[in-house]
Design an enzyme around this catalytic site. Structure first.
Site, PDB file in Angstrom:
ATOM      1  N   CYS A   1      20.601 -16.715  35.126  1.00 37.47           N
ATOM      2  CA  CYS A   1      20.972 -15.096  35.620  1.00 37.47           C
ATOM      3  C   CYS A   1      21.129 -14.600  36.844  1.00 37.47           C
ATOM      4  O   CYS A   1      22.120 -13.702  36.596  1.00 37.47           O
ATOM      5  CB  CYS A   1      18.969 -14.198  36.136  1.00 37.47           C
ATOM      6  SG  CYS A   1      18.186 -16.238  37.251  1.00 37.47           S
ATOM      7  N   TYR A   2      22.318 -15.300  37.718  1.00 37.84           N
ATOM      8  CA  TYR A   2      22.202 -15.110  38.785  1.00 37.84           C
ATOM      9  C   TYR A   2      23.915 -15.168  38.798  1.00 37.84           C
ATOM     10  O   TYR A   2      24.448 -14.095  38.538  1.00 37.84           O
ATOM     11  CB  TYR A   2      22.226 -16.550  40.019  1.00 37.84           C
ATOM     12  CG  TYR A   2      20.918 -15.960  40.937  1.00 37.84           C
ATOM     13  CD1 TYR A   2      20.765 -14.782  41.357  1.00 37.84           C
ATOM     14  CD2 TYR A   2      20.253 -16.915  41.109  1.00 37.84           C
ATOM     15  CE1 TYR A   2      19.654 -14.510  42.340  1.00 37.84           C
ATOM     16  CE2 TYR A   2      18.522 -16.692  42.059  1.00 37.84           C
ATOM     17  CZ  TYR A   2      19.122 -15.355  42.249  1.00 37.84           C
ATOM     18  OH  TYR A   2      17.704 -15.520  43.308  1.00 37.84           O
TER      19      TYR A   2
END
Lengths: 341, 341, 341, 341
Positions: free
Chosen positions: B153-154
């Site tokens: 996600c990051y």
């Protein structure tokens, strides 16, 4: 150390900073709370506007006039930036001491004020005498101040961790990146769609990146207390919380440094500072909220030649009302921590 | 473009990413949901564990066995990192295609995996064939992938804004600072004091600064898609919100650049990317939540020789399940946006 | 069942209910979105006012004129109560069908409207033809409606659980206590200190206890659909969440009842209702948010001669825009669930 | 009034109630904090487990033994219900005075304890001597208590508003409905999926409706202080906030009553109670948080023959630690408000 009592007036008593100030002042053993001033709420009982103070402070809010401060030793101004500069000259003429929680007297250069606050400064003659109220670095000037500029919330959270390592030559004065995350009370009590619950909740909002008025205040502190002209990138963010600031700083390493040396640098800088806690580990807002503490932590990141710094404060206490009381304590010769623990 | 239907199994169906995946798959016109696997919840009706799916998906969670995937075309693995590498070899032997939402097959260098994930990699022979599933930069490889590693996600929130400007030589590959702010669902559904409401609420928590396992994933993407070995400082923070990531990046400017040129760089890079919205202004989580969009904005900050970049995604959609479906669409020849708008 | 497409206009497109409506309508296979009207935002691109719709709906908000609705089959009015009654007469004259999401046409007795909404009703002649849009109880009238009054969010959450047991004589029509807890989006998008984040967060606020305008709407439904004149105590509370309503009801038991009988009563009442989920257990907002479901649960409490009922809805979906689409489906002969799952 | 200092030990010092207690005790002018006991955290510095107390209380948590309390005047027990009854007998044998913040000694009838707490009571012989610590109604017994049962958080919020009107015959003792909304800190500090941020946030959860162990505690208070056997329906709800309880009560009117009479009833009942604020208007949690106040308001609702009552407390202060200190003040002859304002 003198031990007499002083009488304090508060302008903007019904705002978030003003209310927090009242909470602290009423516990202070050497303070008598004098007149409380408000604008639109003048004439109302304080407890009607701030119901949490029912049965705690039963005063009525007044409309401000200079005469109404007669008998006071100190006037706190907790108004939006831009309002204090119209009031302070008269207060000083009356030999009142003043602590301004807004931004009007923090920048010594009026051109910077005009650039960042987007209005002309109307009391530039007072700027040379205004004292920047950062107790950990400016105590002796604060003790003698007539007009004290209480630091901004973000600058407090950024200057205190950065200054010792900048002064020690550990980090470079250019390329510093400051990300600050703040609760919404920092924006004051006001009606706007942008600050309504449904627009803030479950989100986070960067704003005024690079143009926030606290940028020159941070940079000025480095010049003032370390003699180093630094440039910072400052990006504030609005969080869905009521109070507290978490600041994450990345500064380019200027030379190799060990954790032991950093420990020494910080503990030396703040050994006698009652409200600075240098910690092993990473600060969190919940550990400082409702206190006057600033927690400072660090992490060396040599892979990318940077030193990471972290700090947490309560924006309404160490970032506003608490620091104002700390400054008042110095100005009037009370114990620096009086009324704040 | 083929238009047949496929059958998909999901491992970890009751987790936050798994549930989000089910929500997307059941609306997808070319997907039949096959067996749903869970560990501790095996044997229970899905709707008992995930009450929001009552009357929506009336299946029972099963204990995983390779045989139970018979007849499936695709297996999604939505398990904590470290579990997929034990399961994937057998699935590939059975000619199943696999999309792993965890981290086991994202890093091509097993030494980096071991350093950042703190465990040995047990399926290193598969790493060369694993495809990094960033559709905007790797679509042709994704179309042919048997084993697809869905990005973290990051990294999704950091790579997409940085890559175009890095590739265009606008920013320098060293000294980049990435601050990411994430909702707690990114940490998965688990019992811990640290993730309990009272410890997260009204605070914000930086964690794993500089040592987070997504750091090498971001850096690898720059080498992979721009041929540039970059080093980044990555500081994730946990926010008191359920879902969404806001990433603020500061990258040293390598040369002068105008907003017009930046506009061209981004619009060229993402002109055919259905889920990238390059915006004038600053992204906010609330504008992308529950969608597969990434919003990207920027701000030149020449005073400190930096380019500021901002992005917002829903960590469970573009940061996990949505991107997985986007990858599935490419792998099986469906329209890239199918089931995602 | 006809399968043609219809064109819909929306008044108040930029409000919270309006935006939610657009999200649903654009997925609806039989709907073409026509003109979108706004007041202060007329002339701006929708995506500027509602950034989440960037790249999703690229229309410009218009100032409303009756002529601008030419060619539309249906007009949704998502305006604050009090505004629709000035607009509806002209729309009906133009043979437009209308769904009003506000409160102007919900109460058939104009005296009650005047008492609870604190203004005179200016279109009383239309009240007899207005149809109360509760699909589970009024479907045949809804199908023929020209002017449909979409129920209030609180009444939806209260009427659906209470009506079956009231009608079955299980509970008494007097002494009923309804506590509703709502997210703030129910109050609409507006600038006020009261709705600002810092005033809502970490608190909960009962308001308009006993005088809320949804009280007579709830009572009217009992008379209308069960023939029973009931009196209720209705206490709404504002929660620090964005969306969702949880309603807890306590009704005096009129006679002994078993869980089996209650199960039969509810399942009979709602066997063909696609959006009512009668559950064993207690509803929670998180299980219904972003859906058109209402979850209903109960608990017999014979120690105090009461039946406890619980319901959860998303106030913007089943409590507003979703129910409006459900009503539209009935009015135009589409499948009741079309566009809503 | 004696003015000596006392030494207090705390069991469960690292829990939420324990920590709040430490915060209050360290400001108390007549209290010396003695040994602090913890279970799993024994041996650790308090500040490691509760970082907010760094530099504030520099003690080490100890494993509990009766001998370790030697020299103490008072032991606070802030443990989960069920643990105190094993420890209190030995403490009393050692002539220690005890304040139990848990539920073990609140119900005088061990059969009710067994029914609601679902375990046998193992110290039934002490129940007759235990004093229910509701200072506003039981002060003279509290002054002499050796074993004090600090009231539950919910009962405090329900009993104080109801008791005066019940005693005055204004409301009927049957058919009372109590809806309480509580922050999650009331559930203590523990690891569970149910209490994790993502499961609590943006929702609200009714639980233990009608079977919560605070039900008989509320009913017992009515018998004890008004001589009236009342039955209540008590429905607690978990809110997405950290601290605070808002209770909304609906009680059947037994006879006509005016606001003036109600004003008299409440002001008479609480004229000398320093922490009860009877207000015109509706209480909100934010007005009492971090204080020992209970705010009480009412609304007559004669249409449905009911009196609505509202109260707000901080569950960790007036609902736990603050009330415990208030009781300690009475027990040791200090001013009732000492250390609490």
């Amino acid at each position: 150390m003198e031990r007499r009592s002083i009488t304090c007036a508060v302008l903007g008593a019904a705002g978030y900073s003003g209310t927090e100030l009242l909470r602290l002042l009423r516990r202070h053993p050497h303070v008598r709370i004098g007149p409380l001033f408000a604008a639109s709420n003048a004439g109302k009982p304080l407890a009607e506007v701030v119901p949490s103070l029912r049965g705690v402070l039963d005063q009525t809010l007044e409309a401000y006039t200079p005469d109404a401060t007669a008998g006071c030793d100190l006037v706190f101004i907790a108004l939006p930036s831009g309002e204090a500069m119209a009031l302070v000259p008269e207060l000083l003429r009356r030999s009142m001491r003043v602590i301004d929680l807004g931004g009007d007297f923090r920048l010594s250069d009026p051109a910077l004020y005009e650039e960042y606050y987007r209005r002309a400064h109307t009391a530039t003659d007072l700027l040379p005498t205004a004292v920047f109220g950062l107790p950990e670095w400016n105590a002796s000037a604060i003790r003698k101040a007539s007009l004290l500029a209480n630091p901004g919330c973000y600058p407090t959270s950024a200057i205190l961790p950065l200054l010792p390592v900048l002064k020690a030559g550990v980090v470079s004065p250019t390329g510093i990146v400051i990300n600050s995350l703040s609760g919404v009370s920092g924006a004051g009590r006001s009606a706007s769609v942008d600050m309504s619950f449904a627009e803030i909740n479950e989100s986070v909002r960067p704003y005024k990146a690079g143009v926030h008025q606290h940028t020159p205040e941070i940079e000025q502190a480095f010049a003032m207390f370390a003699g180093i002209p630094a440039t910072v990138t400052f990006v504030p963010h609005l969080l869905p919380i009521t109070r507290g600031i978490l600041t994450t700083l990345a500064a380019p390493l200027a030379r190799p440094v060990t954790d032991d040396e950093l420990r020494t640098i910080f503990s030396t800088a703040y050994s006698s500072a009652p409200f600075v806690r240098v910690i092993e580990g990473i600060p969190e807002i919940r550990n400082v909220n409702h206190t006057n503490f600033i927690d400072i932590g660090w992490k060396r990141y040599e892979r990318n030649h940077q030193l990471l710094l972290f700090s947490a404060i309560d924006n309404l206490v160490k970032g506003a009302a608490g620091q104002a009381v700390q400054n008042m304590n110095l100005m009037f010769g009370f114990d620096e921590s009086e009324g704040l623990e």
